[in-house]
Motif scaffolding. Sequence first.
Motif, PDB file in Angstrom:
ATOM      1  N   ILE A  80      44.961  44.696 108.004  1.00  0.00           N
ATOM      2  CA  ILE A  80      46.351  44.323 108.319  1.00  0.00           C
ATOM      3  C   ILE A  80      46.390  43.534 109.623  1.00  0.00           C
ATOM      4  N   VAL A  81      45.619  43.971 110.625  1.00  0.00           N
ATOM      5  CA  VAL A  81      45.559  43.251 111.903  1.00  0.00           C
ATOM      6  C   VAL A  81      44.995  41.848 111.688  1.00  0.00           C
ATOM      7  N   ILE A  82      43.901  41.734 110.913  1.00  0.00           N
ATOM      8  CA  ILE A  82      43.317  40.427 110.628  1.00  0.00           C
ATOM      9  C   ILE A  82      44.359  39.509 109.992  1.00  0.00           C
ATOM     10  N   LEU A 107      47.265  38.489 112.450  1.00  0.00           N
ATOM     11  CA  LEU A 107      46.820  37.514 113.446  1.00  0.00           C
ATOM     12  C   LEU A 107      46.727  36.113 112.859  1.00  0.00           C
ATOM     13  N   ILE A 108      46.188  35.989 111.641  1.00  0.00           N
ATOM     14  CA  ILE A 108      46.063  34.651 111.055  1.00  0.00           C
ATOM     15  C   ILE A 108      47.413  34.131 110.581  1.00  0.00           C
ATOM     16  N   LEU A 109      48.282  35.023 110.094  1.00  0.00           N
ATOM     17  CA  LEU A 109      49.581  34.577 109.579  1.00  0.00           C
ATOM     18  C   LEU A 109      50.548  34.202 110.695  1.00  0.00           C
ATOM     19  N   ARG A 110      50.513  34.956 111.801  1.00  0.00           N
ATOM     20  CA  ARG A 110      51.501  34.736 112.857  1.00  0.00           C
ATOM     21  C   ARG A 110      51.016  33.812 113.961  1.00  0.00           C
ATOM     22  N   LEU A 143      46.635  30.634 105.195  1.00  0.00           N
ATOM     23  CA  LEU A 143      47.774  31.542 105.095  1.00  0.00           C
ATOM     24  C   LEU A 143      47.771  32.290 103.763  1.00  0.00           C
ATOM     25  N   ILE A 144      47.361  31.609 102.705  1.00  0.00           N
ATOM     26  CA  ILE A 144      47.293  32.252 101.390  1.00  0.00           C
ATOM     27  C   ILE A 144      46.257  33.373 101.401  1.00  0.00           C
ATOM     28  N   VAL A 145      45.068  33.076 101.933  1.00  0.00           N
ATOM     29  CA  VAL A 145      44.023  34.093 102.017  1.00  0.00           C
ATOM     30  C   VAL A 145      44.460  35.216 102.961  1.00  0.00           C
ATOM     31  N   GLY A 146      45.127  34.843 104.070  1.00  0.00           N
ATOM     32  CA  GLY A 146      45.627  35.855 104.994  1.00  0.00           C
ATOM     33  C   GLY A 146      46.609  36.800 104.324  1.00  0.00           C
ATOM     34  N   ALA A 147      47.489  36.251 103.491  1.00  0.00           N
ATOM     35  CA  ALA A 147      48.439  37.092 102.757  1.00  0.00           C
ATOM     36  C   ALA A 147      47.700  38.025 101.805  1.00  0.00           C
ATOM     37  N   GLY A 148      46.633  37.514 101.175  1.00  0.00           N
ATOM     38  CA  GLY A 148      45.830  38.366 100.298  1.00  0.00           C
ATOM     39  C   GLY A 148      45.145  39.480 101.059  1.00  0.00           C
ATOM     40  N   LEU A 149      44.624  39.174 102.249  1.00  0.00           N
ATOM     41  CA  LEU A 149      43.987  40.209 103.070  1.00  0.00           C
ATOM     42  C   LEU A 149      44.992  41.245 103.520  1.00  0.00           C
TER      43      LEU A 149
END
Length: 263
Positions: free
Chosen positions: A23-25, A28-31, A225-231
């Motif tokens: 969730i932290v990963i 951080l990438i999304l925001r 962002l897409i991969v970040g949402a998946g993570l």
Amino acid sequence: MNASSRLTSLTRIGFATRGLLYIVIAILILRTGRAEDPSGALEYLGRGGGQLLLGVMAAGLVAYGIWRLADAGFDIERHGSDRKGWLERAGAGVSGIVHLFLAWQAVRLMRGAALSGGDGTQQGAEMALQLPGGWALVMVGAVVLFALGAVQLVKAVKGSFLRYLEPRIAQRPWAQWSGRAGYAARGLVFLISGYLLLRAGLEEQAREAGGMAQVLSWLTDPFDLIVGAGLLGFGLFSLIEARFRRLHDVPVDAVVRRATSWR
């Protein structure tokens, strides 16, 4: 509560810790666009949460790592003896080692040590390339990452991960789609990491290799962002597993008795 039950309870904390790291990963990438891997997320949490949080996470990660290694050795999750079962057990063994390493890093942070930073995949490639024929070792590592990525994507498509959840939860859309998104994102990360490692082996340049942080940095908008949402989905699914996964106890007492009987 016997030793097996206590380990199982701590393993649930390990699932929750894994979820928190992902969730932290993702956040951080999304925001902020900042790319981190689980080690970086652990250090980020350690700075903000203090000794108590690190201690709880370390205990959970140790239990989770032992549980994964026990699954690899004793097939406690009933994977079976076919090729697919052996692959899943091998993956469990790798996961166990990785999470025990994270636990060691958490203990180091508790003692005030700074993590070395850097990319573990890149450092491993650098060490391999210094050996005679090291490029071949790097290529083998790339093949392993490709295989892991493919397994994750197959899980995302088939939803086979749901069989470990309590049946009433496995039928819920929020459990199904958080898991599908999470495994798909992890599959893509493994595949891209494998590609980067393959390129490092072909060019014999360790700096071309990279793990999750490097992959997230390598991706361009909007794919990062897409991969970040998946993570983020994988992190949420890990929290679901922490509460609702059906865990088989590790036969701790039996293993201890067997070990002592050999003396």
